[in-house]
Each structure stands twice: as structure tokens, then as C-alpha cells.
Design a protein around this motif. Structure first.
Motif, mmCIF file in Angstrom:
data_model
loop_
_atom_site.group_PDB
_atom_site.id
_atom_site.type_symbol
_atom_site.label_atom_id
_atom_site.label_comp_id
_atom_site.label_asym_id
_atom_site.label_seq_id
_atom_site.Cartn_x
_atom_site.Cartn_y
_atom_site.Cartn_z
ATOM 1 N N THR A 2 0.851 -1.191 0.000
ATOM 2 C CA THR A 2 0.000 0.000 0.000
ATOM 3 C C THR A 2 0.886 1.240 0.000
ATOM 4 O O THR A 2 2.001 1.237 0.506
ATOM 5 C CB THR A 2 -0.911 0.025 1.232
ATOM 6 N N ASN A 4 1.326 5.105 1.183
ATOM 7 C CA ASN A 4 0.754 6.039 2.143
ATOM 8 C C ASN A 4 1.014 7.482 1.721
ATOM 9 O O ASN A 4 1.748 7.749 0.769
ATOM 10 C CB ASN A 4 1.245 5.750 3.568
ATOM 11 N N GLN A 62 -3.361 5.120 5.018
ATOM 12 C CA GLN A 62 -3.209 4.074 4.011
ATOM 13 C C GLN A 62 -4.210 4.295 2.883
ATOM 14 O O GLN A 62 -5.329 4.710 3.118
ATOM 15 C CB GLN A 62 -3.418 2.702 4.645
ATOM 16 N N VAL A 63 -3.785 4.003 1.691
ATOM 17 C CA VAL A 63 -4.622 4.174 0.510
ATOM 18 C C VAL A 63 -4.987 2.790 -0.012
ATOM 19 O O VAL A 63 -4.132 1.904 -0.080
ATOM 20 C CB VAL A 63 -3.871 4.983 -0.570
ATOM 21 N N ALA A 64 -6.232 2.614 -0.367
ATOM 22 C CA ALA A 64 -6.676 1.329 -0.905
ATOM 23 C C ALA A 64 -6.026 1.073 -2.256
ATOM 24 O O ALA A 64 -5.662 2.006 -2.976
ATOM 25 C CB ALA A 64 -8.190 1.324 -1.046
ATOM 26 N N ALA A 65 -5.886 -0.179 -2.586
ATOM 27 C CA ALA A 65 -5.311 -0.554 -3.880
ATOM 28 C C ALA A 65 -6.227 -0.092 -5.006
ATOM 29 O O ALA A 65 -7.436 0.061 -4.825
ATOM 30 C CB ALA A 65 -5.124 -2.062 -3.938
ATOM 31 N N ASN A 66 -5.632 0.131 -6.168
ATOM 32 C CA ASN A 66 -6.411 0.528 -7.339
ATOM 33 C C ASN A 66 -7.364 -0.595 -7.744
ATOM 34 O O ASN A 66 -7.024 -1.772 -7.623
ATOM 35 C CB ASN A 66 -5.491 0.836 -8.511
ATOM 36 N N PRO A 67 -8.548 -0.236 -8.242
ATOM 37 C CA PRO A 67 -9.461 -1.272 -8.739
ATOM 38 C C PRO A 67 -8.869 -1.961 -9.973
ATOM 39 O O PRO A 67 -7.969 -1.407 -10.617
ATOM 40 C CB PRO A 67 -10.730 -0.494 -9.086
#
Length: 147
Positions: A2, A4, A62-67
Motif C-alpha cells: 500500500t 501512504n 493508508q490508501v486502498a489498492a487501485n481497482p
């Protein structure tokens, strides 16, 4: 893995430093305005650096993973922008902007008809605004005989 906010902030600072390094030495062959051409890249670098500093100081989220499929669309967008920059002088503002806007419209899910109408409106409309309205000289490219 992830990503940040602090990593993005450091990347923004590096990008701002590169913009400053390349934009600081911009000098026109003749003086046509009091500010000159380096004002825009330096102002842009300042804004990016301030945003990067804010991310570094606040950071930690934290940033979510790309779709699925997003990374491919991001790479295509970078390729479109690189092609736009490379073809801009040769094709001219109207044609290059119309092509880029059409392809980006398709990338974001528009139909060919919608993307082409939007691309033509953007290419032609921005040319009229900048070239005729704001008196900014833009390259005519392959349409030079008709403009």
C-alpha cells in the motif's frame, strides 16, 4: 503493498524540485510581458511542493489498492500525454488536443460519438479562447493553411 500519504508527499516534493530546476532557466528570445514564461512553472512547483509538505506532515493514511484495470488506464493516460506533447507542434493545437481529448474520453468510458464531440469542442473551443480571446499564440500545425 500500500502507498501512504508520506510517500506521495516525498514524490510531490521531488516533482516540484524537477519543475523548478527545468523551469527556472526559461527565458524568451524577446521580452513581451513583465513576468516571462518561467512564472507558471515556478508557481506550479510551489503549489505542488506545499501540497507535498502537507502530505508529509499530516501523512500516515493508508490508501486502498487501485481497482482492477486502473493501472492500465493510468499507463495509457501517461502515453496519451506523452504523445500529445510530442505531436503538439507538428499537428497543431486543434488536431492534437482533439485527438488527446477524444482518447481520454474513451479511456473514461465515453462512447466514440461522445468522446469525439467533446474532443472537437475542446480543441476548437480552447483554440478560439486562447488564440483569439486571450491572444496566446498556438501552433496551427497541419491546419495552418486554413487558420
Amino acid at each position: 503493498m500500500t502507498l501512504n500519504d508520506r510517500v506521495l508527499g516525498v514524490g510531490a516534493l521531488v516533482f516540484a524540485a524537477l519543475i523548478t530546476a527545468f523551469g527556472y532557466d526559461l527565458e524568451p528570445p524577446f521580452s513581451y510581458e513583465p513576468v516571462g514564461p518561467k512564472a507558471f512553472p515556478l508557481l506550479l512547483a510551489l503549489i505542488i511542493a506545499l501540497c507535498g509538505l502537507r502530505l508529509i506532515l499530516k501523512g500516515g493514511g493508508q490508501v486502498a489498492a487501485n481497482p482492477p484495470g486502473a493501472n492500465g488506464r493510468i499507463l495509457m493516460m501517461v502515453a496519451y500525454l506523452a504523445a500529445y506533447a510530442w505531436l503538439f507542434q507538428w499537428l497543431g493545437f486543434i488536431v492534437a488536443t482533439t485527438m488527446m481529448a477524444t482518447l481520454v474520453g474513451r479511456l473514461f468510458g465515453g462512447s466514440w460519438k461522445q468522446a469525439l464531440i467533446g474532443g472537437l469542442a475542446m480543441g476548437g473551443g480552447l483554440f478560439v479562447l486562447f488564440d483569439l480571446g486571450l491572444d496566446v499564440v498556438l501552433p496551427h500545425g497541419i491546419l495552418g493553411a486554413w487558420l
